[in-house]
Design an enzyme around this catalytic site. Sequence first.
Site, PDB file in Angstrom:
ATOM      1  N   HIS A 266       5.358   9.802  -3.355  1.00 32.39           N
ATOM      2  CA  HIS A 266       5.115   9.110  -4.625  1.00 32.39           C
ATOM      3  C   HIS A 266       4.302  10.018  -5.540  1.00 32.39           C
ATOM      4  O   HIS A 266       3.176  10.395  -5.186  1.00 32.39           O
ATOM      5  CB  HIS A 266       4.368   7.799  -4.371  1.00 32.39           C
ATOM      6  CG  HIS A 266       5.124   6.873  -3.459  1.00 32.39           C
ATOM      7  ND1 HIS A 266       5.923   5.859  -3.925  1.00 32.39           N
ATOM      8  CD2 HIS A 266       5.241   6.847  -2.096  1.00 32.39           C
ATOM      9  CE1 HIS A 266       6.487   5.229  -2.892  1.00 32.39           C
ATOM     10  NE2 HIS A 266       6.087   5.812  -1.777  1.00 32.39           N
TER      11      HIS A 266
ATOM     12  N   GLU B  22       8.911  -0.645   7.668  1.00 31.60           N
ATOM     13  CA  GLU B  22       7.540  -0.190   7.926  1.00 31.60           C
ATOM     14  C   GLU B  22       6.640  -1.420   8.039  1.00 31.60           C
ATOM     15  O   GLU B  22       6.091  -1.708   9.095  1.00 31.60           O
ATOM     16  CB  GLU B  22       7.013   0.738   6.825  1.00 31.60           C
ATOM     17  CG  GLU B  22       5.617   1.279   7.179  1.00 31.60           C
ATOM     18  CD  GLU B  22       4.878   1.958   6.029  1.00 31.60           C
ATOM     19  OE1 GLU B  22       4.995   1.522   4.879  1.00 31.60           O
ATOM     20  OE2 GLU B  22       4.125   2.921   6.313  1.00 31.60           O
TER      21      GLU B  22
ATOM     22  N   HIS C  43      12.241   1.495   0.554  1.00 30.94           N
ATOM     23  CA  HIS C  43      11.257   1.282   1.625  1.00 30.94           C
ATOM     24  C   HIS C  43      11.736   0.103   2.468  1.00 30.94           C
ATOM     25  O   HIS C  43      12.016  -0.977   1.934  1.00 30.94           O
ATOM     26  CB  HIS C  43       9.886   0.941   1.036  1.00 30.94           C
ATOM     27  CG  HIS C  43       9.167   2.111   0.448  1.00 30.94           C
ATOM     28  ND1 HIS C  43       9.619   2.772  -0.650  1.00 30.94           N
ATOM     29  CD2 HIS C  43       8.024   2.743   0.835  1.00 30.94           C
ATOM     30  CE1 HIS C  43       8.785   3.771  -0.932  1.00 30.94           C
ATOM     31  NE2 HIS C  43       7.810   3.769  -0.052  1.00 30.94           N
TER      32      HIS C  43
ATOM     33  N   HIS D 214      10.321  12.014   0.570  1.00 25.38           N
ATOM     34  CA  HIS D 214       9.624  10.743   0.323  1.00 25.38           C
ATOM     35  C   HIS D 214       8.163  11.005  -0.053  1.00 25.38           C
ATOM     36  O   HIS D 214       7.301  11.174   0.816  1.00 25.38           O
ATOM     37  CB  HIS D 214       9.704   9.872   1.586  1.00 25.38           C
ATOM     38  CG  HIS D 214       9.190   8.481   1.382  1.00 25.38           C
ATOM     39  ND1 HIS D 214       9.965   7.358   1.562  1.00 25.38           N
ATOM     40  CD2 HIS D 214       7.973   8.013   1.016  1.00 25.38           C
ATOM     41  CE1 HIS D 214       9.261   6.277   1.326  1.00 25.38           C
ATOM     42  NE2 HIS D 214       8.030   6.652   0.991  1.00 25.38           N
TER      43      HIS D 214
ATOM     44  N   ASP E  22       4.495  10.970   1.831  1.00 33.70           N
ATOM     45  CA  ASP E  22       4.356   9.644   1.224  1.00 33.70           C
ATOM     46  C   ASP E  22       3.297   9.596   0.115  1.00 33.70           C
ATOM     47  O   ASP E  22       3.636   9.523  -1.056  1.00 33.70           O
ATOM     48  CB  ASP E  22       4.073   8.593   2.308  1.00 33.70           C
ATOM     49  CG  ASP E  22       4.512   7.192   1.904  1.00 33.70           C
ATOM     50  OD1 ASP E  22       5.066   7.033   0.808  1.00 33.70           O
ATOM     51  OD2 ASP E  22       4.319   6.239   2.705  1.00 33.70           O
ATOM     52  N   ASP E  23       2.031   9.592   0.504  1.00 43.34           N
ATOM     53  CA  ASP E  23       0.925   9.480  -0.462  1.00 43.34           C
ATOM     54  C   ASP E  23      -0.152  10.509  -0.100  1.00 43.34           C
ATOM     55  O   ASP E  23      -1.269  10.143   0.316  1.00 43.34           O
ATOM     56  CB  ASP E  23       0.315   8.071  -0.404  1.00 43.34           C
ATOM     57  CG  ASP E  23       1.355   6.987  -0.620  1.00 43.34           C
ATOM     58  OD1 ASP E  23       1.793   6.796  -1.763  1.00 43.34           O
ATOM     59  OD2 ASP E  23       1.747   6.344   0.379  1.00 43.34           O
TER      60      ASP E  23
HETATM   61  N1  HPA Z   1       4.431   2.368   0.229  1.00 39.13           N
HETATM   62  C1  HPA Z   1       5.007   1.490  -0.599  1.00 39.13           C
HETATM   63  N2  HPA Z   1       4.905   1.558  -1.900  1.00 39.13           N
HETATM   64  C2  HPA Z   1       4.196   2.552  -2.425  1.00 39.13           C
HETATM   65  C3  HPA Z   1       3.578   3.484  -1.621  1.00 39.13           C
HETATM   66  C4  HPA Z   1       3.706   3.390  -0.228  1.00 39.13           C
HETATM   67  O1  HPA Z   1       3.168   4.206   0.548  1.00 39.13           O
HETATM   68  N3  HPA Z   1       2.947   4.365  -2.440  1.00 39.13           N
HETATM   69  C5  HPA Z   1       3.199   3.951  -3.695  1.00 39.13           C
HETATM   70  N4  HPA Z   1       3.960   2.860  -3.698  1.00 39.13           N
HETATM   71 ZN    ZN Z   2       6.490   5.430   0.265  1.00 36.48          ZN
END
Ligand code: HPA
Ligand code: ZN
Length: 333
Positions: A20, A200, A197, A18, A278-279
């Site tokens: 992006h 969360e 997703h 996971h 994630d990011d």
């Molecule tokens: N969450 C949801 N959408 C997203 C994220 C995230 O962390 N990063 C890029 N799109």
């Molecule tokens: Zn994400």
Amino acid sequence: MPEVGNSSQPLLPLAELHCHLEATVEPADALRLAKRHGVDISPVLNGAGGYQWNSFHEFLTVYDAVSEVIRTAEDYFEITYSYFTRMAAKGMIYGEVFVSPAHAGRFGVPYPALVDAVASAMEAAENDAGVVGRIIVTGVRHYGAEHVVEVAQSLSDHPHPYVTGFGLAGDEASGQNVDFAKAFAIARDAGMGLTTHAGEILGPESIRSALEHLGVSRLGHGVRAIEDEGLLMELAVRGVVLEVCPTSNIAIGLYDSIADHPVGVLVEKGQTVTLSSDDPAFFGVDLADEYRFVAEAHGYDDAALCGFTKNAIEAAFCDSQTRERLRSKVEKT
Ligand code: HPA
Ligand code: ZN
């Protein structure tokens, strides 16, 4: 003894499900790309060399702004190769990245060129650094259900061996899961692994409806299943895999600290947990940091950490030969 993400060898093998792609671009690299394309990203930078946002919605806006510096197929190649080789140096043996055709399309990179660029970079990174990459083509929830159907249709119309999954990102609270059922059906028919997703921003109900309407085998986050014992049981029985991203959950304010994060309890309750970043460029941590934080918070040893990697390999959206290759890499450590 293997070490997590330390440059001294050997490294503990890490795998991520996971992440992006656009959020792997470090601020310094974003500035370089911004200069290349004559874009000003100073409004989204803080004074300390990081990206700046104050809420989840603001995060999504800043994420879109940062994505605007990635404008050509060459840029996509560059950022993908950079991420995979950087992470290979920290022990990553496998990574799936979410790739958003809507973001690429804004500046005229069509779907096939986008996929070719990212896949070629993954191939080059595998040749040069041994890390395996695959693509999860991703729709953005708050861009609307029609957009997500278009993304799924592009995926279906242009099959590529590195595109092995379909996902849904963006604002979890936008629309209902049932609105996206058509897009997921198209992706399922195209043979894709499915994830979204859920759990969360929204609670257990969002997970139940994702399972019901989207037929996903994995959940992006899914951590708020912890609030519902019955749901935990169902996830365990079905073998649904959680893509847990601890730092991301903390960054958006869901939990105060790694000590408060439920990752350890989820493991104890029989969930299939994997770890992801994630990011990473937004949160200033990478996959190796995530493994280390979780180990420190819960006293996990290397065998336990390897368990997260094994879970990821078993749940990876890849073909069986690749999975076998990855298994044997982990067994060797
Ligand atoms: N969450 C949801 N959408 C997203 C994220 C995230 O962390 N990063 C890029 N799109
Ligand atoms: Zn994400």
